[in-house]
Write an enzyme that holds these catalytic residues in place. Structure first.
Site, PDB file in Angstrom:
ATOM      1  N   GLY A  14       0.793  -1.230   0.000  1.00 44.77           N
ATOM      2  CA  GLY A  14       0.000   0.000   0.000  1.00 44.77           C
ATOM      3  C   GLY A  14       0.819   1.270   0.000  1.00 44.77           C
ATOM      4  O   GLY A  14       0.404   2.276   0.575  1.00 44.77           O
ATOM      5  N   ALA A  17       3.163   3.389  -5.016  1.00 47.64           N
ATOM      6  CA  ALA A  17       3.067   2.558  -6.223  1.00 47.64           C
ATOM      7  C   ALA A  17       1.801   1.695  -6.172  1.00 47.64           C
ATOM      8  O   ALA A  17       1.066   1.588  -7.159  1.00 47.64           O
ATOM      9  CB  ALA A  17       4.307   1.681  -6.375  1.00 47.64           C
ATOM     10  N   SER A  44       0.036  -4.353   4.662  1.00 51.11           N
ATOM     11  CA  SER A  44       0.348  -4.809   6.005  1.00 51.11           C
ATOM     12  C   SER A  44       0.323  -3.647   6.985  1.00 51.11           C
ATOM     13  O   SER A  44       0.798  -2.566   6.681  1.00 51.11           O
ATOM     14  CB  SER A  44       1.735  -5.438   5.997  1.00 51.11           C
ATOM     15  OG  SER A  44       2.131  -5.701   7.317  1.00 51.11           O
ATOM     16  N   VAL A  47       4.278  -3.019   8.134  1.00 49.90           N
ATOM     17  CA  VAL A  47       5.376  -2.505   7.322  1.00 49.90           C
ATOM     18  C   VAL A  47       5.403  -0.976   7.377  1.00 49.90           C
ATOM     19  O   VAL A  47       4.437  -0.330   7.026  1.00 49.90           O
ATOM     20  CB  VAL A  47       5.230  -2.968   5.857  1.00 49.90           C
ATOM     21  CG1 VAL A  47       6.357  -2.418   5.000  1.00 49.90           C
ATOM     22  CG2 VAL A  47       5.178  -4.484   5.791  1.00 49.90           C
ATOM     23  N   VAL A  52       9.102  10.108   1.595  1.00 48.98           N
ATOM     24  CA  VAL A  52       9.938  11.281   1.485  1.00 48.98           C
ATOM     25  C   VAL A  52       9.218  12.246   0.556  1.00 48.98           C
ATOM     26  O   VAL A  52       8.271  11.884  -0.120  1.00 48.98           O
ATOM     27  CB  VAL A  52      11.328  10.938   0.904  1.00 48.98           C
ATOM     28  CG1 VAL A  52      12.114  10.106   1.891  1.00 48.98           C
ATOM     29  CG2 VAL A  52      11.204  10.239  -0.429  1.00 48.98           C
ATOM     30  N   ALA A  55       9.500  14.362  -6.015  1.00 49.82           N
ATOM     31  CA  ALA A  55       9.337  15.218  -7.187  1.00 49.82           C
ATOM     32  C   ALA A  55       8.868  14.360  -8.339  1.00 49.82           C
ATOM     33  O   ALA A  55       9.268  13.206  -8.472  1.00 49.82           O
ATOM     34  CB  ALA A  55      10.655  15.895  -7.541  1.00 49.82           C
ATOM     35  N   LYS A  83       6.612  22.259  -9.882  1.00 51.46           N
ATOM     36  CA  LYS A  83       7.986  21.995 -10.286  1.00 51.46           C
ATOM     37  C   LYS A  83       8.098  22.255 -11.785  1.00 51.46           C
ATOM     38  O   LYS A  83       7.379  21.652 -12.573  1.00 51.46           O
ATOM     39  CB  LYS A  83       8.332  20.540  -9.987  1.00 51.46           C
ATOM     40  CG  LYS A  83       9.658  20.117 -10.584  1.00 51.46           C
ATOM     41  CD  LYS A  83       9.913  18.638 -10.441  1.00 51.46           C
ATOM     42  CE  LYS A  83      11.131  18.278 -11.290  1.00 51.46           C
ATOM     43  NZ  LYS A  83      11.349  16.845 -11.361  1.00 51.46           N
ATOM     44  N   VAL A 187       0.333 -10.382   4.733  1.00 58.94           N
ATOM     45  CA  VAL A 187       0.386 -11.598   3.923  1.00 58.94           C
ATOM     46  C   VAL A 187       1.392 -12.561   4.546  1.00 58.94           C
ATOM     47  O   VAL A 187       2.554 -12.200   4.769  1.00 58.94           O
ATOM     48  CB  VAL A 187       0.780 -11.277   2.468  1.00 58.94           C
ATOM     49  CG1 VAL A 187       1.046 -12.548   1.681  1.00 58.94           C
ATOM     50  CG2 VAL A 187      -0.320 -10.449   1.800  1.00 58.94           C
ATOM     51  N   GLY A 351      11.284   8.256  -9.951  1.00 56.94           N
ATOM     52  CA  GLY A 351      10.849   7.235  -9.011  1.00 56.94           C
ATOM     53  C   GLY A 351       9.416   6.826  -9.271  1.00 56.94           C
ATOM     54  O   GLY A 351       9.128   5.683  -9.638  1.00 56.94           O
TER      55      GLY A 351
END
Lengths: 542, 543
Positions: A14, A17, A44, A47, A52, A55, A83, A187, A351
Site C-alpha cells: 500500500g 506505487a 500490512s 510494514v 519522502v 518530485a 515543479k 500476507v 521514481g
C-alpha cells in the site's frame, strides 16, 4: 451483449506505487458501464511506509486526469507545489555553477537549429536559457500559473513536488470510494497452482485472497516476484554508484527561507548529490551517495553542513536502495510495480514515473486470456524504458570534470559509463544530437548485448531507446549544460565566436512574466491556503 | 569552415528536391555549409505522373520557402485529405478511408476499443474523423478566407511531379544551386574508394565531397559504379508495373475535384486516381505475372469508361526493394536508386523527402563519413521496412478470392514475418500506442538488417512509427474488418450501435457552411479553369 467476467486483480502493498496502480487500473479499466477488473489491495499494518518528499515529471498529469483528480484539490491534499525544472548545481565543477533542465522548451519551425546556433556561439549564455523561459522564471521564483488559474500565452509545462505518503492516503480514499476493496492485513503465505501461477495469498488474520492477476508492490522486499517466483534481479550498480540516501525534513516553522522554489534542486556533494524538494510546509532533503566512498556518519555530517547550522536539530534517516531491475517484471500472473520491479536513483525524478508507466502499460496490455504475449511486450517495453533512464542518469555523471574527490574521479572512468552511452557520446562528437537519433538508438560500435528479459523465443535484442521519455531536447539540456563539445566546437567553428542569441519568443515571455505571474509562494498561499511563515534570517541564499 | 561541395546527379523530382532542400536547410543566416550543383542529362526522358503526397511535404515546402498558393498554381496542385480504398476487402464496391486527421479521446484514447465493442454499423474512420464525410462531399480542407473552423484539417497535395521539379529547379538555381544540363560519361574514383569526380560529354569535370545519386532505377553511381547490392522485396509485394493514363478535364470533367486519392483494387492490383486542376491521373499498378500489358490496359480503359477508349497509355515498369546501403563512401542514393515501394500510401516522394531531411541532419562537417552513413542507412532501412509492412498489411487482410492474384497475396509466404508476428499479437490485444515504440513482438524473427558491414548492426529493423503509428494501423485494419470473429468471441453477437465521436459530428454539422467545395476553392484561390460537366454517361463521373 455478453459481459465477460471481470478479472480479479490483487495489489499487494500500500505505498504510493500500490495505490496508484489500484486507482489507475480501476479508473482506466472500469467505467462506461464496463467492468474489466475487480480490484483489491492488501497492505500490512506492520510494514513502515517509506515517505519522502517526492518530485514528479509531467506524466503525473495523465495519471491524475484518468483517476479524475482535480489539480487544486490534489495540491491541497499532498502539500503539493509546482515543479518547472531541475536545477543541477556543482555537477561540472565544484564552483557553484548550475544549469537547468526545464520542462518547457520552445522549438523554432520548420527546422530547429537552436542547438546548432548555440554550438556556433561563444556559450556566454547557458544553452537552456536561449530556448526556454523557465530557467529564469525559476530563478525569479515565479509560479507557472496565474492567480486566477490561467496560464501564460506560451504555457509553462510543470509537474509537482508532493508528500508521497499523503498521496498514497489520498489515492486510498479515492480508490476505495470507487469500489477498490481494501484489506489491512499481513500476507503470510502465497499459494501456487499447478501451472506455476499464483492462486491466492493467505493473511495473518486468516483471509484467503484469490485473484487472476497479482501486482507485487511490496518494494524491495518483493515478496511475490522474488521470494515466491524467484525472478532474478539485474544489478546495475556498475554504472550508478549511489546506494543510499540520508534524508531530512526542514519544517518551515523552524526555518523558512522566504520563498518556495518552483523547481527541484540537485546539488552535487562529495560522494553523490542532495535533493532539495520544497513542499508547502517544509523542504525535503536527501543526500544520495555511495556507501563505498562515504560512511553514514560522514554523509549525515555533510548533509547538515550543506543545510546550515539550523539543521542540527532535525532528525536524519538512512534509506538504502539498489539500482537495477527485475529480469522480467511480469511473470505468469504476477506483475511487479514500483521498487519490486526496478529502481534508479531519482536524479531526474523518475521514481514514481516507473510505477506510473507500469500501470499505464499494464492497462494497455490488460490480459484477456493468454497472458504470455502481454507479459512479453510489457517486459520488453519496461526494460527499454529502464535502460533509457539508466543511460540518461549515467550521462549526468560521466560528463563531470570534477576531480576533487575519489567519487568524482571514479565515475568518469570508462568502466563506469555503459557501452550504449559511450557509443552515443562518441557519435555525438561527430554530429550533435538530433531528432532522428532517438528513433532507433543504435549507434556505430554499440555492442549487440541482449536484454536480460527473454526466455520467449526471439527476444534477443538490445534495449531500444525511442525517446519514450527524453528526446534530443532533454539530451541537449544536459549535454550542453555540462559543456559538451567544448573542444570540438573550437575546431569546427574557430575560437572567436559570436554571443548566443536568445530566441525572440523567450525574451518576450520573460518581459511579460514578472507582471503576469505571481511568486510561487504567493500562488500557494492565495490559491491553496498555504500558511504564512515568518522568514528566517541568516543563511537563505543557497 | 570551407563549404562542402555536393553534386546531385539526376534532375527528377528527387534530385531537385534534394538540391533545393539541402541548399535551404544547410545554408542559413549567411552560413555557407554546402555548395550545391545538379547535373541532369538532356537525353533521359523524365518520368512524370500525377503524384500524391503525404503531409511531410509541408515541411519540405516550408523549409525551401515556397508559398502554398504559388506551389498549387505552379504544379497543377489540389488538396488531398485522405486515401479512399475501394474493393479491397471484397469486390463489391465497398470502401474505407485512411484520413490524415483524426480525433483521439483524452486522457486515454478508447475510440478503437469502443468501435470494436460496437456493431460496426458505421465504418471506423467515420467515427473518429470528419474527413471521410468531408471527402465524400468533395469539400476543401481550407476556407475561402481566414480559417476559423477549429483545429486545422491536415492535408497533403496532388500534383504534377514534372512541374514540381521545374518549380524546384527555378527556386534553387535562384538561390545559388548550379545547374548543368549535360550527360555524365565517366566517373573517377579516388584511392580511398570514394568518388573523386564526374566527367561529362561536354567536357566538364565535376569534383565534389559528396555525390547524390538521383538517377532513378539506372542507379548510375551507387550501383553501376560502386556495385552496391539491391535487396529485392517482390516476395511480399507482387506488383511490378503500372499502366498510366491521363484523363484531361477538357475531354471529361466529372463535375467536381475529389479532395482525396482513390485506390481501387482491380483484377491483379489497384488503380490510383489522382485529381489535378487540369486532369485526372490514373495508374493501374499490377503484377505482370498475373496479367499481360494488354489485359491491364484493357482493364484500365474499362474501369475508366467509354470516354477512355482513345486516351494514350504508357507502361511504367518498377521493382520493389531497396539498396543494401544507400550511403556508401561519399555517395548517397536518394529516390528510386535508393529504394521503391508501390505508392499505395503515396510514399513515393516521401522516401526522397526523408532521405533529404536525414542527410541534412547527418550532414558531415568533418571528413569522417562512416558513422553518419551507418545511422543514415539504419534509419532509411527501418523506415523502408515500416512502409513495406504497412503496404503488405493492406493486401493480406483482403477477403477477395475472385481470382489468382487476390488468393496469392493472402498466402503466408506473401506476408513478412514481422507483419505476421504483429497480426498474431493484435489478435490477442488490439493495436495501441506502445506497440509502436519498439515493434518487436513475440515470434518476430531476429533477422538482421541487410545494411550491415559496420560492427554492431545485427538487429532487425525497428519500426518506431516514423510515419504510420497506431492511428494509421487502426484506419487500415478496422477498415479491413480486422478482429471480426474475435470481437464476436469477446463481446458477443448482439452489440450496441457504433457511435460517432461528438467532435466529429459537430464538425460535420457546420462543415457545409464553413468549407467550400474543393473545386470552388481551386477556382477562386488558384484560378483553376471552369470546365463544363461531362455529358451524362455511365463513365467515371458517378463512380
Amino acid at each position: 451483449m455478453s459481459t465477460p467476467q471481470p478479472k480479479r486483480v490483487l495489489v499487494v502493498g500500500g505505498g504510493s506505487a500500490g495505490w496508484m496502480t489500484a486507482a489507475y487500473l480501476n479508473a482506466a479499466l472500469n467505467g462506461n458501464g464496463r467492468k474489466r477488473a475487480d480490484i483489491s489491495l492488501v497492505e500490512s499494518p506492520d510494514v513502515p511506509r517509506v515517505g519522502v518528499g517526492e518530485a514528479t515529471i509531467p506524466n503525473i498529469n495523465h495519471i491524475l486526469r484518468v483517476i479524475g483528480i482535480d489539480e487544486v484539490e490534489f495540491m491541497k491534499r499532498v502539500d503539493g507545489t509546482f515543479k518547472q525544472s531541475i536545477r543541477y548545481v556543482n555537477w561540472l565543477h565544484n564552483n557553484g555553477d548550475y544549469y537547468h533542465h526545464p520542462f518547457s522548451r520552445f522549438r523554432p519551425s520548420p527546422i530547429d537549429f537552436s542547438a546548432r546556433n548555440w554550438l556556433m556561439s561563444d556559450r556566454s549564455i547557458p544553452f537552456t536559457e536561449t530556448v526556454s523561459a523557465q530557467p529564469i522564471i525559476c530563478e525569479l521564483g515565479l509560479s507557472p500559473k496565474m492567480l486566477d488559474g490561467g496560464t501564460p500565452e506560451a504555457p509553462l509545462t510543470y509537474a509537482f513536488h508532493m508528500n508521497a505518503l499523503k498521496f498514497a492516503d489520498y489515492l486510498t480514499e479515492l480508490a476505495t470510494a470507487k469500489g477498490v476493496a481494501h484489506y489491512v492485513d499481513h500476507v503470510v503465505d502465497v499459494e501456487m497452482s499447478d501451472n506455476g501461477n499464483i492462486e491466492a495469498v493467505r493473511t495473518k488474520e486468516g483471509l484467503r485472497l484469490e485473484a487472476d492477476l497479482f501486482i507485487d508492490c511490496t518494494g524491495f522486499a518483493a515478496i511475490l516476484i522474488e521470494k515466491k517466483l524467484g525472478v532474478e534481479w539485474v544489478d546495475c550498480s556498475q554504472w550508478l554508484l549511489c546506494d543510499r540516501a540520508i534524508t531530512m525534513h526542514v519544517p518551515y516553522d523552524k526555518h523558512y527561507p522566504g520563498f518556495v522554489r518552483p523547481y527541484t534542486t540537485a546539488t552535487a556533494l562529495s560522494a553523490g548529490w542532495v535533493w532539495d524538494i520544497p513542499l508547502q510546509d517544509k523542504r525535503s532533503l536527501g543526500y544520495v551517495h555511495s556507501s563505498a566512498f562515504l560512511g553514514d556518519a560522514d554523509a549525515e555530517r555533510e548533509l547538515r553542513l550543506f543545510e546550515g547550522p539550523h539543521a542540527d536539530e532535525f532528525d536524519a534517516r538512512t534509506v538504502n536502495f539498489k539500482v537495477g531491475h527485475r529480469t522480467k517484471a511480469w511473470v505468469k500472473n504476477c506483475v511487479a510495480i514500483g521498487l519490486a520491479g526496478g529502481f534508479i536513483e531519482p536524479l531526474e525524478s523518475t521514481g514514481l514515473y516507473l510505477s506510473d508507466l507500469a500501470a499505464v502499460i499494464l492497462t494497455e496490455h490488460f490480459p484477456r486470456d493468454d497472458m504470455a504475449p502481454m507479459a512479453w511486450r510489457f517486459n520488453r517495453t519496461m526494460a527499454n524504458r529502464f535502460y533509457e533512464i539508466l543511460d540518461f542518469i549515467n550521462m549526468h555523471y560521466c560528463l563531470s570534470r570534477r576531480t576533487d574527490t575519489e567519487f568524482w574521479r571514479e565515475i568518469q572512468k570508462p568502466e563506469r559509463v555503459n557501452d550504449r552511452l559511450k557509443a552515443k557520446l562518441e557519435f555525438w562528437k561527430i554530429k550533435p544530437p538530433s531528432i532522428s537519433d532517438f528513433e532507433d538508438q543504435r549507434f556505430p560500435g554499440q555492442p549487440d548485448s541482449r536484454l536480460p528479459s527473454g526466455d520467449l523465443p526471439g527476444d534477443h535484442r538490445s534495449p531500444v531507446d525511442t525517446a519514450g521519455l527524453w528526446n534530443h531536447e532533454s539530451y541537449e539540456a544536459i549535454l550542453y549544460g555540462m559543456d559538451f563539445l567544448a573542444t570540438e566546437c573550437d575546431e569546427w567553428f574557430g575560437k572567436n565566436r559570436p554571443k548566443p542569441r536568445m530566441l525572440k519568443r523567450i525574451i518576450e515571455s520573460l518581459t511579460i512574466a514578472p507582471h503576469s505571474l505571481p511568486s510561487h509562494a504567493e500562488w500557494l498561499q492565495r490559491v491553496l491556503g498555504m500558511r504564512h511563515y515568518p522568514t528566517t534570517t541568516g543563511r537563505n541564499k543557497r | 569552415m570551407t563549404p562542402k561541395k555536393i553534386v546531385v546527379v539526376g534532375g527528377g523530382s528527387s534530385g531537385w528536391m534534394a538540391a533545393a532542400y539541402l541548399n535551404a536547410a544547410l545554408n542559413r543566416r549567411g552560413q555557407r555549409v554546402a555548395e550545391i550543383s545538379l547535373v541532369e542529362s538532356p537525353d533521359v526522358p523524365r518520368i512524370g505522373v500525377g503524384e500524391a503526397t503525404v503531409p511531410s511535404i509541408n515541411h519540405i515546402l516550408s523549409v525551401i520557402g515556397i508559398d502554398e498558393r504559388d506551389f498549387l498554381k505552379r504544379v497543377d496542385g489540389t488538396f488531398k485529405q485522405a486515401i479512399k480504398y475501394k474493393n479491397w476487402l471484397q469486390n463489391d464496391g465497398s470502401s474505407y478511408y485512411h484520413p490524415f486527421n483524426r480525433f483521439r479521446s483524452s486522457p486515454i484514447d478508447r475510440t478503437g476499443l469502443q468501435w470494436l465493442m460496437s456493431d460496426r454499423s458505421v465504418p471506423f474512420a467515420h467515427t473518429v474523423s470528419a474527413q471521410p464525410a468531408l471527402c465524400e462531399a468533395n469539400l476543401a480542407p481550407q476556407m475561402p478566407g481566414q480559417w476559423d473552423f477549429g483545429p486545422p484539417l491536415n492535408y497533403a497535395y496532388h500534383m504534377n511531379a514534372l512541374q514540381f521539379a521545374d518549380l524546384l529547379c527555378e527556386v534553387s538555381t535562384a538561390s545559388g544551386v548550379r545547374h548543368y544540363v549535360d550527360h555524365v560519361t565517366d566517373i573517377e574514383m579516388a584511392d580511398n574508394g570514394r568518388i573523386a569526380a564526374l566527367s561529362t560529354r561536354d567536357g566538364l569535370r565535376l569534383q565534389a565531397d559528396l555525390f547524390i545519386d538521383c538517377t532513378g532505377f539506372a542507379a548510375l553511381l551507387i550501383e553501376k559504379t560502386l556495385g552496391v547490392e539491391w535487396v529485392d522485396c517482390s516476395q511480399w509485394l507482387l506488383c511490378d508495373r503500372a499502366v498510366t493514363m491521363h484523363v484531361p478535364y477538357e475531354d471529361h470533367y466529372p463535375g467536381y475535384v475529389r479532395p482525396y486519392t482513390t485506390a481501387t483494387a482491380l483484377e491483379a492490383g489497384w488503380v490510383w486516381e489522382i485529381p489535378l486542376q487540369s486532369k485526372r491521373s490514373l495508374g493501374y499498378v499490377h503484377s505482370s505475372k498475373f496479367i499481360s500489358d494488354e489485359q491491364a490496359e484493357a482493364e484500365l480503359r474499362r474501369f475508366e469508361g467509354a470516354h477512355a477508349a482513345d486516351l494514350e497509355t504508357r507502361i511504367v515498369p518498377f521493382k520493389v526493394g531497396h539498396r543494401a546501403k544507400s550511403w556508401v563512401g561519399n555517395c548517397i542514393a536518394i529516390g528510386l536508386s535508393g529504394g521503391f515501394i508501390e505508392p499505395l500510401e503515396s510514399t513515393g516522394l516521401y522516401l526522397s523527402d526523408l532521405a533529404t531531411v536525414m542527410l541534412a541532419e547527418h550532414f558531415p562537417y568533418g571528413n569522417n563519413f562512416e558513422p553518419l552513413a551507418f545511422r543514415f542507412n539504419r534509419i532509411m532501412a527501418n523506415r523502408f521496412y515500416e512502409i513495406l509492412d504497412f503496404i503488405n498489411l493492406h493486401y493480406c487482410l483482403s477477403r477477395r478470392d475472385d481470382n489468382d492474384f487476390w488468393r496469392e497475396v493472402r498466402k503466408p509466404e506473401r506476408i513478412t514475418d514481422r507483419l505476421q508476428a504483429k497480426l498474431e499479437f493484435w489478435r490477442t490485444k488490439p493495436p495501441s500506442p506502445t506497440d509502436f515504440e519498439d515493434q518487436f513482438f513475440p515470434g518476430t524473427p531476429d533477422t538482421p538488417l541487410p545494411s550491415g558491414g559496420l560492427a554492431g548492426d545485427h538487429r532487425g529493423p525497428i519500426d518506431a512509427a516514423g510515419i504510420f503509428g497506431v492511428e494509421s494501423h487502426e484506419a487500415i485494419m478496422y477498415g479491413m474488418d480486422f478482429l471480426r470473429d474475435e470481437c464476436t468471441d469477446w463481446y458477443g453477437v448482439d452489440r450496441p450501435p457504433t457511435q460517432i465521436a461528438r467532435v466529429v459530428a459537430d464538425r460535420l454539422q457546420l462543415a457545409p457552411q464553413k468549407l467550400p467545395p474543393h473545386e470552388l476553392w481551386l477556382q477562386r484561390a488558384i484560378g483553376m479553369p471552369v470546365y463544363g460537366n461531362a455529358p451524362a454517361n455511365p463513365g467515371r463521373g458517378t463512380r
